[in-house]
Design an enzyme around this catalytic site. Sequence first.
Site, PDB file in Angstrom:
ATOM      1  N   GLU A  30      34.358  48.480  41.322  1.00 17.99           N
ATOM      2  CA  GLU A  30      35.521  48.025  40.558  1.00 17.99           C
ATOM      3  C   GLU A  30      36.099  46.731  41.130  1.00 17.99           C
ATOM      4  OE1 GLU A  30      36.148  49.268  37.756  1.00 17.99           O
ATOM      5  OE2 GLU A  30      34.806  50.991  37.993  1.00 17.99           O
ATOM      6  N   HIS A  33      34.154  43.777  39.680  1.00 17.43           N
ATOM      7  CA  HIS A  33      34.620  43.410  38.335  1.00 17.43           C
ATOM      8  C   HIS A  33      35.903  42.582  38.421  1.00 17.43           C
ATOM      9  CE1 HIS A  33      31.752  45.719  36.122  1.00 17.43           C
ATOM     10  NE2 HIS A  33      32.213  46.909  36.453  1.00 17.43           N
TER      11      HIS A  33
END
Length: 231
Positions: A30, A33
């Site tokens: 995450e 990203h």
Amino acid sequence: MDFLNQILRVPLSQLPFFLITLLIAFTVHEFSHAYFANKFGDPTAKLLGRVTLNPAVHFDLLGVIMLLIAGFGWARPIPVNRDNFSKPRTMGVVVSIAGPLSNLLLGIFGAFIYVLLLRSGVIPHLAIDGNSKYTIAAHTFFGMFIYMNFFLFLFNLIPLPPLDGYRILEDIVPRRMLGKLQQFENWSIIIFLIILVVPALQRYTIAPLYDLAYLWSGNIISFFNMLLHSI
């Protein structure tokens, strides 16, 4: 304890290694990203405090519980506003693929460290010290860490929502096809959920990914073993 062993997909003895692996894998995924989205001009994730390696902001408790008992789960997704990108489609692909690639790199890095520790004697070989709790724990952790990261790389590239593979597909298909693709998005989500809960379908969809991740794990460990042996 017996009750937990019955409902968990992961053996209770391996649960700590599984959770540590997820903690690292989900957090780095995450973060990747969020990092690239922010670099490309979208501050959404940064404003929400998601451009960080602090696992507390990326973990979703329900997602982890589902992974433990149902075999599939999730972390908190990174919100991305592609309208903030100067090249929305190209940069969108990079942001989407950054997460899976981070898991691929974690798997490769984990295999290198594992082989390095084996060859240096920090981790004894199972054939020599197979009864030691430390030796068993070290081999279990690295085996799971390498394997799970390779699997997460492959799994997240499935071109069905809500996975990264679908977001990549959205950004690479011709614009004239994008509307038709989005029309079937709700059906695609249903198909994905059916695959996850029907064992017969998993045999031909998810199971091959497990096999491939296992194969990659063995091959990359063998590669680094030969590489370090030749140095």
